[in-house]
Design a protein around this motif. Structure first.
Motif, short mmCIF file in Angstrom:
data_model
loop_
_atom_site.label_atom_id
_atom_site.label_comp_id
_atom_site.label_asym_id
_atom_site.label_seq_id
_atom_site.Cartn_x
_atom_site.Cartn_y
_atom_site.Cartn_z
N ASP A 1 -5.06 3.22 -7.26
CA ASP A 1 -5.03 1.80 -6.97
C ASP A 1 -3.92 1.18 -7.81
N THR B 1 -7.38 7.80 -4.00
CA THR B 1 -8.19 6.95 -4.87
C THR B 1 -7.34 6.11 -5.82
N ASP C 1 -10.92 -3.96 -9.86
CA ASP C 1 -12.19 -4.69 -9.76
C ASP C 1 -12.42 -5.53 -11.02
N THR D 1 0.83 -1.21 0.00
CA THR D 1 0.00 0.00 0.00
C THR D 1 0.86 1.25 0.00
N ASP E 1 -8.38 4.60 -10.50
CA ASP E 1 -9.27 4.27 -9.38
C ASP E 1 -9.41 2.76 -9.28
N SER E 2 -10.24 2.31 -8.35
CA SER E 2 -10.33 0.88 -8.05
C SER E 2 -11.09 0.08 -9.10
#
Length: 356
Positions: free
Chosen positions: A72, A70, A232, A53, A227-228
């Motif tokens: 990723d 935000t 995903d 992270t 972003d994620s």
């Protein structure tokens, strides 16, 4: 019992064409501490998960992500994995039954691998007179089935930076995602005037490798997403682990790359990297001038990479003298002025060139 002798690490003294370099001491130390940690199982290996992270936070800052909160991504095995994952995410999010990817001829061969692995059409377009992606050709190649447009920020043959904002606009008009491959250039470009990062265009994903100019140990690549939603689109269920999904391409990964990337970025960003980038650029400019003064054709360096039309017979004799050099598709010698390449090394290379 017979034991094989311990082999010394590869010396970088005569390596002039590699885009990897000697790791920073802080990177080496951190890597050794986390060799057996597995970021692919974050609930079990919590410390390395926290370091990953941190690595993404640091990389997001380096590539000017507009909101690191935000951002990723993850630490990959290198630029190839990051590029494959960018194509995979774009394919998975595409509404087309026959998606395609549009990339310049200068795109890394990892995109060919990605297209074959993912059953996606790869449309390569020609370069302009400056060896950058030809935006007119890109515009002509995209269509309603285009899932991804690729731009290169630091091409592997000539170190060129594509017109990223213009390519991003083409991708947006086509309803496609935009990916920037800055695997090699990402730790140099922050100290230039080029437009290439999240701050310069609405790109979706970006490849940047700490194990190149970042001076982390190999392997330590990086995939950064806006972003994620990208991760995903990559996630699969992992029912037997403590965590229930995984977005990475590989499962088990060594924590060495993750830890080394964090250690060296915290050590060198930004001042150490700035000093190194400027020194390497000075070396490239100097070498280009020296080669030109000897009558060789030289592609003027944009980033710290020099390509020069040295005859094949001379190249073979230079290799016989121990120099690790490679050629472009057009046959030029390419010298990558990485952090380990010193002015003294380049002077020795020229002495051998003159002798030959």
């Amino acid at each position: 019992m017979h034991r094989s002798p311990v082999v010394d690490a590869e010396s970088f003294d005569r390596i002039l064409s590699s885009m990897c370099t000697e790791p920073h001491p802080a990177a080496r130390e951190a890597a050794e501490r986390f060799l057996a940690s597995n970021p692919g199982d974050p609930a079990t290996y919590e410390e390395i998960a926290e370091l990953e992270t941190r690595a993404i936070d640091l990389l997001a800052g380096i590539v000017d992500h507009p909101d690191p909160r935000t951002a990723d991504g993850y630490i990959t095995s290198g630029g190839t994995e990051a590029n494959v994952q960018a194509v995979r995410a774009a394919r998975n999010r595409s509404d087309s039954d026959d998606p395609n990817v549009v990339a310049p001829e200068s795109a890394h061969f990892s995109f060919t691998k990605a297209a074959e692995l993912l059953d996606v059409e790869l449309r390569t377009v020609p370069l302009d007179s400056n060896l950058r992606a030809d935006t007119d050709a890109v515009s002509a190649a995209v269509d309603a089935d285009t899932a991804l447009v690729v731009g290169v920020a630091g091409s592997t043959e000539y170190g060129r930076v594509d017109p990223i904002p213009e390519l991003s606009a083409i991708a947006d008009d086509a309803g496609a995602r935009m990916h920037v491959d800055a695997a090699w250039g990402g730790f140099v470009l922050p100290f230039t005037e080029h437009d290439w990062s999240f701050a310069d265009a609405p790109i979706d994903t970006l490849t940047v490798d700490p194990h190149k100019f970042g001076r982390a140990v190999v392997p330590a690549g990086g995939l950064i997403a806006r972003d994620s939603t990208t991760l995903d689109a990559l996630a699969v269920e992992t029912p037997y682990l403590e965590t229930y999904s995984q977005a990475t391409l590989t499962g088990t990964r060594s924590g060495a790359g993750v830890a080394s990337a964090v250690a060296v970025m915290e050590e060198l960003w930004p001042d150490g990297y700035r000093e190194t980038a400027r020194r390497c650029q000075r070396n490239a400019d100097w070498l280009a001038s020296e080669l030109a003064s000897r009558g060789y054709e030289v592609v003027a360096p944009t980033l710290p990479l020099v390509a020069s039309s040295i005859p094949e017979s001379t190249i073979e004799e230079l290799r016989a003298a121990g120099w690790k050099i490679s050629r472009t598709a057009r046959g030029e010698v390419r010298v990558v002025c990485m952090p380990h390449v010193t002015r003294e090394q380049l002077e020795a290379f020229l002495r051998d060139l003159d002798r030959i």
